[in-house]
Design an enzyme around this catalytic site. Sequence first.
Site, PDB file in Angstrom:
ATOM      1  CG  HIS A  30      -2.010  -0.985   1.362  1.00  0.00           C
ATOM      2  ND1 HIS A  30      -1.705  -1.906   2.473  1.00  0.00           N
ATOM      3  CD2 HIS A  30      -3.052  -1.530   0.749  1.00  0.00           C
ATOM      4  CE1 HIS A  30      -2.720  -2.785   2.192  1.00  0.00           C
ATOM      5  NE2 HIS A  30      -3.543  -2.638   1.085  1.00  0.00           N
ATOM      6  CD  GLN A  54     -13.864  -5.481  -1.906  1.00  0.00           C
ATOM      7  OE1 GLN A  54     -14.098  -4.100  -2.110  1.00  0.00           O
ATOM      8  NE2 GLN A  54     -12.624  -5.933  -2.026  1.00  0.00           N
TER       9      GLN A  54
END
Length: 282
Positions: A30, A54
């Site tokens: 990230h 999701q």
Amino acid sequence: MVVGNGAREARAAGQAIAFVPTMGFLHEGHASLLREGRRRGDILVLSIFVNPTQFGAGEDFESYPRNLEKDAEIAERAGVDVIFAPTAREMYPNGYQTYVNVDNLTLPLCGASRPGHFRGVTTVVAKLFNIVSPHSAFFGEKDYQQLAVIRRMVADLNMDVEITGMPIVREADGLAMSSRNAYLSPEERKSALCLCRSLAGASELYREGVFSVDVLREKVMEILRAESSASVEYVEFRHQHTLEEVDNASDETLLALAVKIGKTRLIDNTILGRGFPCSEKC
Ligand code: AMP
């Protein structure tokens, strides 16, 4: 505050907004996206949202690792200006009923094993783009199919945001960084190296001139089968842009894997033409 109205004001004032959407529990993968965003934008926005739509029934939505405090430290070090961390109720209030769906690209690979997953991803990313109004957004090739699906959505829906894909960041021993690596026991952590070892094995054969996908797949399977805690979900060779299956490998071929180590589902991939970065290590 740069989300919502603030974002539109910043845009109007000519400031470039760079955006990195994540589910938090941040790691160096990230951080690499954030650093590129910092370089490319005047204002850097990070979203942290474990998106319920999701996750399928029986998946790890509840247990997904969360640590907002540590995430805030990493974000600060990376120069993030705004963290947007909405609640599920804010993103999906009562009566919510609108979804974005990309067709063919979401059918194979993770789309086949996780029905509805990409509908959740494209819906939340479309919503986040509307809230944050970014000029540029950064996604990792770790989730290769997701990146392809987002690119398609942005093109198909005329979204005014430039998508950048960033290389997979790996641990020193080759394991692709993932928030889900936190689930692995020390023993499983060692076993998990079979993913990158199998990518390295196939990449090496390819470099030696083996182009038959059957032969390359057998090499991958041989390495994965040697690990008793590994159960293979898919090993696929597809064109890097269309994600269509190929019989003969070329420099454009994506080799993508999903493998369970114990109960933890891990994914990894490589593009054969690029050569595998860590063949000695794993
Ligand atoms: P996640 O928090 O898992 O939803 O990931 C947020 C973003 O970080 C996605 O675009 C991922 O592809 C990207 N990402 C996750 N792991 C890595 C990694 N090891 N290297 C590069 N990007 C990554």
